[in-house]
Structure formats: structure tokens, C-alpha cells
Design an enzyme around this catalytic site. Structure first.
Site: not given
Ligand code: GLA
Length: 427
Positions: A157, A189-193, A217
Site C-alpha cells: 500500500d 498501489e503506486w499509481p493510485l497515490y 477503494d
Molecule cells: C487502502 C487500500 C485498501 C486497503 C486499506 C487497508 O485504503 O487501498 O485496499 O488495503 O488501505 O487499510
């Protein structure tokens, strides 16, 4: 960008090099705890549903007993809230001793004994999103710990990290995992951030990660699933060319079998996740799931689309009269066509399939199979057939279309002659 231009881009752009770890040649399939079980750590009050070794062992048992493993679901994945609040004396992450008395290695052994794989969760920054210790400053230590525990997948994450350092952090963890010499699938989750600040570099992401989250999410609601689809379609010119064997766009978990989606909406999520070549990571309670959701999640025709060996991600090809058409090119010149009815009032509506861009492959003839909402062989069709599909409100009608070329017709003739000859010989 026009759909034609995107089609051209997907055709001509050689997919960038994927992370060279030999994993995720097809979209990952499995189960992940987050959406359904979140950070429930109160095992005194809720022993059946709290984040503990028991939950994953029970899920693994059911996956084997109830046909999930046979359908292709392989990874049993832990999300946030598994560790102790403190690292051990050597600086290593440790599982919460009360909730994981046997430790992660023993849990991995158990999951492996069932023929399944175990996934774990960590974070590129100072803390995980739920506030547990993050891996910043410990990438090599944590990668080695996960390898020592025989873990098979890491979801990494991006919370509690300066966004300008996010990319570097993900690359460093990728290198650290590689250095362990173990086969650990790397879910990022690199691009999301990064999206909030700049357009991510998908070539670099694909070189480091086996899949990557782009957007928010998923929640247990149709509005959440819809927002993911809309985000994906409106960024498809950037993200679709990045996907292929070894690296996939991850629109987040399947929430089928929970509380928030009608059956038609569950069918839409399943069909479109298959079209998007998305990882199929269910977040639900497999110990207690309704038979219709189970049948949908285990539908072998939809899974075959998801796992198609060509590994080309599909995309939205048309939006008309509150319908969306999504299409995916499959191996052997086949095509999957999904028609989503976005009108959330009234009953099923008719969509004239001739209007779908990919229908061109029906020249001169094609064979059509409807997979959702019911399996039906729709027979041989031509470019001029006027077929009307019925599409439920917020539901999806899913088809596969197989072209019949004059060559194949020739082959069929040969086969027929051969069969007749053999019959004569036997007689
Ligand atoms: C982020 C991620 C979710 C999950 C939560 C856990 O929001 O995007 O998929 O892993 O953290 O805290």
C-alpha cells in the site's frame, strides 16, 4: 481519444516489459480480506470474523471444499491489521501474537498444504493505512521476512509516504523482493497515490509490479462499482496499453456475494472485471455465500474470458442511449462483448447488437454465445443479422463472438470429408 485511435494504439504499441518474475501471466485469482472484514481485530467479541489466522484457514478450507480452487481461485490474501504494533528486537515485522498464535510461516504451510497460496500486506511508507508499522527504511528486511515465511504475494500500500518518493519506494521494494530469490507476486498501489499530483509512468510501473491499483477503494455498492468503471473508461487510453501478461490494471476487489449489489449488478461486476483483464480477488465470506453469487463467481465461461491467454485488456467501445458497450479481443480471433444497461429505472431494455463496433468480425459469418444473464448458444450470425439483446437495468449481457472465416469453412469441409472416409474404412 477516439475509440478507433485507442484500438490502433493497443494494436501497435508493444506492451512495455513486465516485471520479470514469471508471475501473473494471467490475472491473479483469489480472495482478499479487506472489503468484507476490514480492520476487525476484536477476536473476543467477534471470533469468527476478526483478522486472525483462523479466518484464513477457514477460507482456505472452503476454497478447496466448495470448488473455488478448482475454478481457479488460488491466493488467500491477508490485508491490513495483521501485524503487532511493534517490530521485534531484530527490527522485523511480527504477526499479532494473540490473533496469529502460530505465526505467518505456519499459516503459509497450512495454506500450501491445501494447494493454495498465501498473500500478505505491507506499506511503502511509515505506517500502513490503518496505522500499523510501515516498511519505510525496512524494505530489504521485510522482503526477506516475507520470503522466510514462504509468502507468495505482497500487496504493498502507499499510505504515510511523501508522494514524490512513492515511485522510488515501490521500485526499491520490487528490487528487495527480487533479491530474496523467492517467487513473490507484487501487487502495488503506486499509481493510485500519484494520480492526484501527476500522470503516473506506466512503463516504470509495469516493470516493477505484477498489478497496480489506479483508483479509489471499492465499496459494497453499485455507485462504487460504477465509479470504478467510469474512471477506467475515462483513462483507458493511458492505462489499457500498459496491461498484458505479467502486469495488470487492478480495479480492486470483487464484492459479489455481499450485501450491496443486486444480482444484475453482481453480473455486471463479474462481466466487466473479466473484460478489463482485472485480478479476480473476491472479498466476501465464502463460508456463507448465496448459491447464485457462488455460481456467478465460479462461471467457467466468464473465467475463461478473464484468463484468456492473449492477455489483452478490453475497454469501452461505445456509449449510446444509456447503454455502454465494452469489448475485449480474445485469442483465436474471438471477442467478448459486454452490453451494460445504465438505466436504473424500468425493466429490461433491448439493444440491437449490430450496433456494437466489434460486430464487424461477423463478416461473413460468426458464431455467438450469450454467457450472461443466461447461457444460450445464439448460433451462426452475419453482419446483417439484427439481433436484439435484452439487458437488465444495471445488468450486463455478455457474449462471446467467434468469427467463421471462409478458411475455417474450408477446414470444416475437409474434416467432414475425412470423417466420412474414416466411417467408410471402419465399415
Ligand atoms: C487502502 C487500500 C485498501 C486497503 C486499506 C487497508 O485504503 O487501498 O485496499 O488495503 O488501505 O487499510
Amino acid at each position: 481519444m477516439s475509440v478507433c485511435l485507442l484500438a490502433l494504439l493497443v494494436l501497435i504499441s508493444p506492451t512495455a516489459d513486465a516485471l520479470d518474475n514469471g508471475l501473473a501471466l494471467k490475472p491473479t485469482m483469489g480472495w482478499l480480506h479487506w472489503e468484507r472484514f476490514m480492520c476487525n481485530i476484536d477476536c473476543d467479541k467477534d471470533p469468527n470474523n476478526c483478522i486472525s489466522e483462523r479466518l484464513y484457514m477457514q477460507m482456505a478450507d472452503v476454497m478447496v471444499k466448495e470448488g473455488w480452487k478448482e475454478a481457479g481461485y488460488e491466493y488467500v490474501c491477508i490485508d491490513d491489521c495483521w501485524p503487532s504494533r511493534q517490530r521485534d528486537a531484530q527490527g522485523r515485522l511480527q504477526a499479532d501474537p494473540k490473533r496469529f498464535p502460530g505465526g505467518i510461516k505456519k499459516l503459509a504451510n497450512y495454506v500450501h498444504s491445501k494447494g493454495l497460496k498465501l498473500g500478505i500486506y505491507a506499506d511503502v511508507g511509515k505506517n500502513t493505512c490503518a496505522g500499523y508499522p510501515g516498511s519505510l527504511g525496512y524494505y530489504e528486511t521485510d522482503a526477506q521476512t516475507f520470503a522466510d515465511w514462504d509468502v507468495d504475494l505482497l500487496k504493498f500500500d502507499g499510505c504515510y509516504m511523501d508522494w514524490t518518493l512513492v515511485g522510488e519506494g515501490y521500485v526499491n521494494m520490487s528490487k528487495a523482493l527480487n533479491k530474496t530469490g523467492s517467487s513473490i507476486l507484487y501487487s502495488c498501489e503506486w499509481p493510485l497515490y500519484e494520480w492526484e499530483f501527476k500522470q503516473p509512468n506506466y512503463t516504470a510501473i509495469r516493470e516493477a509490479c505484477n498489478h497496480w491499483r489506479n483508483f479509489a477503494d471499492v465499496y459494497d455498492s453499485w455507485s462504487s462499482v460504477k465509479s470504478i468503471l467510469e474512471w477506467t473508461a475515462s483513462h483507458q487510453d493511458i492505462i489499457v496499453p500498459a496491461a498484458g501478461p505479467g502486469g495488470w490494471n487492478d480495479p480492486d476487489m470483487l464484492v459479489i456475494g455481499n450485501f450491496g449489489l443486486s444480482h444484475a449488478q453482481q453480473e455486471s461486476q463479474m462481466a466487466l472485471w473479466a473484460i478489463m483483464a482485472a485480478p479476480l480477488l473476491m472479498s466476501n465470506d465464502l463460508r456463507d455465500i448465496c448459491p447464485r453469487s457462488k455460481e456467478l463467481l465460479q462461471n467457467r465461461h466468464i473465467i475463461a474470458i478473464s484468463q484468456d491467454p492473449l492477455g489483452k485488456q478490453g475497454y469501452r467501445t461505445a456509449k449510446v442511449d444509456n447503454f455502454e458497450v465494452w469489448e475485449r479481443t480474445l485469442s483465436k480471433n474471438q471477442r467478448a462483448i459486454a452490453v451494460l444497461n445504465q438505466q436504473e429505472i424500468g425493466g429490461p431494455r433491448g439493444f440491437v447488437i449490430r450496433a456494437a463496433p466489434g460486430w464487424k468480425i461477423c463478416d461473413p459469418q460468426c458464431e455467438v454465445t450469450q454467457i450472461l444473464p443466461q447461457y444460450k448458444e445464439l448460433g451462426v450470425q452475419t453482419l446483417h443479422t439484427k439481433m436484439i439483446l435484452s439487458v437488465n437495468p444495471s445488468g450486463t449481457t455478455l457474449l462471446t463472438v467467434t468469427p467463421i472465416s471462409s478458411n475455417i469453412t474450408g477446414l470444416n469441409k475437409l474434416y467432414w470429408r475425412d470423417t466420412v472416409k474414416r466411417k467408410h474404412t471402419i465399415l
